[in-house]
Design a protein around this motif. Structure first.
Motif, PDB file in Angstrom:
ATOM      1  N   ARG A  70       0.662  -0.918  -0.015  1.00 49.02           N
ATOM      2  CA  ARG A  70       0.237  -0.124   0.053  1.00 49.02           C
ATOM      3  C   ARG A  70       0.765   0.828  -0.024  1.00 49.02           C
ATOM      4  NH1 ARG A  70      -3.044  -1.898   3.417  1.00 49.02           N
ATOM      5  NH2 ARG A  70      -2.465  -1.463   5.498  1.00 49.02           N
ATOM      6  N   ALA A  71       1.829   0.789   1.261  1.00 49.47           N
ATOM      7  CA  ALA A  71       3.194   2.305   0.902  1.00 49.47           C
ATOM      8  C   ALA A  71       3.500   2.040  -0.148  1.00 49.47           C
ATOM      9  CB  ALA A  71       3.727   2.257   2.117  1.00 49.47           C
ATOM     10  N   GLU A  72       4.017   1.916  -1.267  1.00 49.11           N
ATOM     11  CA  GLU A  72       4.310   1.350  -2.310  1.00 49.11           C
ATOM     12  C   GLU A  72       3.611   1.988  -3.742  1.00 49.11           C
ATOM     13  OE1 GLU A  72       7.474  -1.595  -5.049  1.00 49.11           O
ATOM     14  OE2 GLU A  72       5.118  -2.772  -4.592  1.00 49.11           O
ATOM     15  N   ARG A  73       2.753   1.477  -3.167  1.00 46.76           N
ATOM     16  CA  ARG A  73       1.748   2.129  -4.325  1.00 46.76           C
ATOM     17  C   ARG A  73       1.335   3.605  -4.383  1.00 46.76           C
ATOM     18  NH1 ARG A  73      -1.535  -1.992  -3.565  1.00 46.76           N
ATOM     19  NH2 ARG A  73      -2.549  -0.962  -2.432  1.00 46.76           N
ATOM     20  N   ARG A  74       0.966   4.093  -2.794  1.00 47.63           N
ATOM     21  CA  ARG A  74       1.152   5.738  -2.480  1.00 47.63           C
ATOM     22  C   ARG A  74       2.324   6.290  -2.745  1.00 47.63           C
ATOM     23  NH1 ARG A  74      -0.715   4.893   2.106  1.00 47.63           N
ATOM     24  NH2 ARG A  74       1.663   4.422   3.363  1.00 47.63           N
ATOM     25  N   VAL A  75       3.739   6.140  -2.842  1.00 47.67           N
ATOM     26  CA  VAL A  75       4.808   6.408  -2.886  1.00 47.67           C
ATOM     27  C   VAL A  75       4.961   6.757  -4.273  1.00 47.67           C
ATOM     28  CG1 VAL A  75       7.099   6.628  -2.660  1.00 47.67           C
ATOM     29  CG2 VAL A  75       5.700   6.406  -0.675  1.00 47.67           C
ATOM     30  N   LEU A  76       4.885   5.850  -5.351  1.00 52.38           N
ATOM     31  CA  LEU A  76       5.046   6.169  -6.632  1.00 52.38           C
ATOM     32  C   LEU A  76       3.683   6.331  -7.243  1.00 52.38           C
ATOM     33  CD1 LEU A  76       6.067   2.202  -7.164  1.00 52.38           C
ATOM     34  CD2 LEU A  76       7.428   4.057  -6.969  1.00 52.38           C
ATOM     35  N   SER A  77       2.378   6.625  -6.870  1.00 57.16           N
ATOM     36  CA  SER A  77       1.728   6.871  -7.338  1.00 57.16           C
ATOM     37  C   SER A  77       2.342   8.723  -7.562  1.00 57.16           C
ATOM     38  CB  SER A  77       0.877   7.191  -6.781  1.00 57.16           C
ATOM     39  OG  SER A  77      -0.097   6.115  -7.356  1.00 57.16           O
ATOM     40  N   ARG A  78       2.644   9.304  -6.005  1.00 57.12           N
ATOM     41  CA  ARG A  78       2.810  10.980  -5.725  1.00 57.12           C
ATOM     42  C   ARG A  78       4.115  11.361  -6.398  1.00 57.12           C
ATOM     43  NH1 ARG A  78       4.197  12.331   0.251  1.00 57.12           N
ATOM     44  NH2 ARG A  78       3.857  14.142  -0.539  1.00 57.12           N
ATOM     45  N   ALA A  79       5.035   9.700  -6.594  1.00 62.25           N
ATOM     46  CA  ALA A  79       6.105  10.407  -7.645  1.00 62.25           C
ATOM     47  C   ALA A  79       5.578  11.078  -9.163  1.00 62.25           C
ATOM     48  CB  ALA A  79       7.304   9.047  -7.642  1.00 62.25           C
ATOM     49  N   GLY A  80       4.510   9.505  -9.370  1.00 62.13           N
ATOM     50  CA  GLY A  80       4.342  10.315 -10.684  1.00 62.13           C
ATOM     51  C   GLY A  80       3.450  11.505 -11.050  1.00 62.13           C
ATOM     52  N   ALA A  81       3.181  12.359 -10.391  1.00 58.56           N
ATOM     53  CA  ALA A  81       2.318  13.243  -9.959  1.00 58.56           C
ATOM     54  C   ALA A  81       3.319  13.941 -10.160  1.00 58.56           C
ATOM     55  CB  ALA A  81       1.730  13.451  -8.582  1.00 58.56           C
ATOM     56  N   PHE A  82       4.324  14.295  -9.081  1.00 58.68           N
ATOM     57  CA  PHE A  82       5.638  15.138  -9.299  1.00 58.68           C
ATOM     58  C   PHE A  82       6.001  15.538 -10.683  1.00 58.68           C
ATOM     59  CE2 PHE A  82       5.627  14.532  -4.591  1.00 58.68           C
ATOM     60  CZ  PHE A  82       5.321  15.646  -3.813  1.00 58.68           C
ATOM     61  N   ILE A  83       6.774  14.706 -11.173  1.00 59.65           N
ATOM     62  CA  ILE A  83       6.835  14.373 -12.312  1.00 59.65           C
ATOM     63  C   ILE A  83       6.231  15.097 -13.801  1.00 59.65           C
ATOM     64  CG2 ILE A  83       7.985  12.524 -14.755  1.00 59.65           C
ATOM     65  CD1 ILE A  83       9.089  11.106 -11.833  1.00 59.65           C
ATOM     66  N   ARG A  84       5.033  14.164 -13.425  1.00 58.67           N
ATOM     67  CA  ARG A  84       4.095  14.765 -14.336  1.00 58.67           C
ATOM     68  C   ARG A  84       3.747  16.717 -14.240  1.00 58.67           C
ATOM     69  NH1 ARG A  84      -2.398  14.257 -14.460  1.00 58.67           N
ATOM     70  NH2 ARG A  84      -1.911  14.454 -12.503  1.00 58.67           N
ATOM     71  N   ARG A  85       3.830  16.808 -13.031  1.00 62.34           N
ATOM     72  CA  ARG A  85       3.900  18.644 -13.025  1.00 62.34           C
ATOM     73  C   ARG A  85       5.040  19.015 -13.760  1.00 62.34           C
ATOM     74  NH1 ARG A  85       3.120  20.080  -6.979  1.00 62.34           N
ATOM     75  NH2 ARG A  85       5.807  19.612  -7.450  1.00 62.34           N
ATOM     76  N   ARG A  86       6.434  18.233 -13.311  1.00 58.38           N
ATOM     77  CA  ARG A  86       7.090  19.640 -13.525  1.00 58.38           C
ATOM     78  C   ARG A  86       7.299  18.702 -14.326  1.00 58.38           C
ATOM     79  NH1 ARG A  86      12.637  21.248 -11.397  1.00 58.38           N
ATOM     80  NH2 ARG A  86      11.146  20.833  -9.142  1.00 58.38           N
ATOM     81  N   ALA A  87       6.374  18.170 -15.687  1.00 55.53           N
ATOM     82  CA  ALA A  87       7.203  17.682 -17.306  1.00 55.53           C
ATOM     83  C   ALA A  87       6.171  19.097 -17.952  1.00 55.53           C
ATOM     84  CB  ALA A  87       6.631  16.244 -17.822  1.00 55.53           C
ATOM     85  N   ARG A  88       4.926  19.353 -17.221  1.00 58.41           N
ATOM     86  CA  ARG A  88       3.902  20.132 -17.631  1.00 58.41           C
ATOM     87  C   ARG A  88       4.402  20.945 -17.476  1.00 58.41           C
ATOM     88  NH1 ARG A  88      -2.416  19.218 -16.492  1.00 58.41           N
ATOM     89  NH2 ARG A  88      -2.176  20.493 -17.727  1.00 58.41           N
ATOM     90  N   SER A  89       4.571  21.651 -16.586  1.00 61.59           N
ATOM     91  CA  SER A  89       5.090  23.245 -16.648  1.00 61.59           C
ATOM     92  C   SER A  89       6.277  23.468 -17.558  1.00 61.59           C
ATOM     93  CB  SER A  89       5.124  23.632 -15.159  1.00 61.59           C
ATOM     94  OG  SER A  89       6.606  22.711 -14.465  1.00 61.59           O
ATOM     95  N   SER A  90       7.304  23.135 -17.257  1.00 63.29           N
ATOM     96  CA  SER A  90       8.411  22.927 -18.899  1.00 63.29           C
ATOM     97  C   SER A  90       7.722  23.373 -20.072  1.00 63.29           C
ATOM     98  CB  SER A  90       9.200  22.005 -18.597  1.00 63.29           C
ATOM     99  OG  SER A  90       8.735  20.699 -18.773  1.00 63.29           O
ATOM    100  N   ILE A  91       6.477  22.456 -20.492  1.00 58.29           N
ATOM    101  CA  ILE A  91       5.863  22.786 -21.790  1.00 58.29           C
ATOM    102  C   ILE A  91       5.290  24.163 -21.938  1.00 58.29           C
ATOM    103  CG2 ILE A  91       4.601  22.457 -22.948  1.00 58.29           C
ATOM    104  CD1 ILE A  91       4.849  19.468 -22.511  1.00 58.29           C
ATOM    105  N   ARG A  92       6.351  25.041 -22.377  1.00 56.91           N
ATOM    106  CA  ARG A  92       5.554  26.634 -22.451  1.00 56.91           C
ATOM    107  C   ARG A  92       4.304  26.515 -23.938  1.00 56.91           C
ATOM    108  NH1 ARG A  92      10.089  30.356 -22.268  1.00 56.91           N
ATOM    109  NH2 ARG A  92       8.631  32.072 -22.885  1.00 56.91           N
ATOM    110  N   ARG A  93       3.252  27.386 -23.246  1.00 58.77           N
ATOM    111  CA  ARG A  93       2.326  27.088 -24.441  1.00 58.77           C
ATOM    112  C   ARG A  93       2.855  29.177 -24.956  1.00 58.77           C
ATOM    113  NH1 ARG A  93      -2.665  25.475 -24.933  1.00 58.77           N
ATOM    114  NH2 ARG A  93      -1.942  24.194 -22.276  1.00 58.77           N
TER     115      ARG A  93
END
Length: 153
Positions: free
Chosen positions: A26-49
């Motif tokens: 359960r902790a692994e799912r939670r931690v990996l999901s948070r890591a995925g959210a952080f990476i997604r947020r960083r990638a999205r914010s790096s792409i300028r419109r």
């Protein structure tokens, strides 16, 4: 003289193995999901419109005004079989091809174009405009701290 015997498994004496494993999972799912959210947020914010293109080696620009059909539409999901997180942009406009991968890594692709009534195949060369790899590199130092105090009673 009588003999006396006692047998005991050490793992059973200390903790309930299934309960601990369930908490770790359960902790692994939670931690990996948070890591995925952080990476997604960083990638999205790096792409300028913006209208102009990015310089090679920099994150790409998002040109579409349709927010649903843009490179910024990045999803992530926990993959149970491999116990990992899959993160990446969705296909653009439902098109065939590997545009997000070509933007990330660079390379060549064969594109069909119309010239009048004829279809012509053209080889297109792409420079690399990485955005997912740099997002992972930027967020990776935070991952060990995500595990802190995650498996608890």
């Amino acid at each position: 003289m009588s003999s006396f015997g006692l047998t005991m498994r050490a793992t059973q004496a200390f903790f309930d193995r299934q309960k601990v494993q369930a908490r770790v999972d359960r902790a692994e799912r939670r931690v990996l999901s948070r890591a995925g959210a952080f990476i997604r947020r960083r990638a999205r914010s790096s792409i300028r419109r913006r209208k102009r293109t990015a310089s090679p080696g920099q994150p790409p620009s998002a040109h579409s005004t349709d927010r649903a059909a843009t490179l910024k539409n990045i999803l992530f999901a926990y993959e149970e079989q491999s116990q990992s997180v899959v993160i990446g942009p969705v296909k653009l406009n439902g098109q065939k091809g590997h545009v997000p991968r070509l933007l990330e890594e660079g390379g060549t692709a064969t594109i069909e174009r119309r010239r009048g009534k004829q279809r012509v195949r053209v080889v297109a060369h792409y420079h690399a405009f990485p955005f997912m790899g740099p997002a992972l590199e930027a967020e990776a130092p935070k991952f060990p701290d995500l595990w802190r105090d995650q498996v608890r009673e």
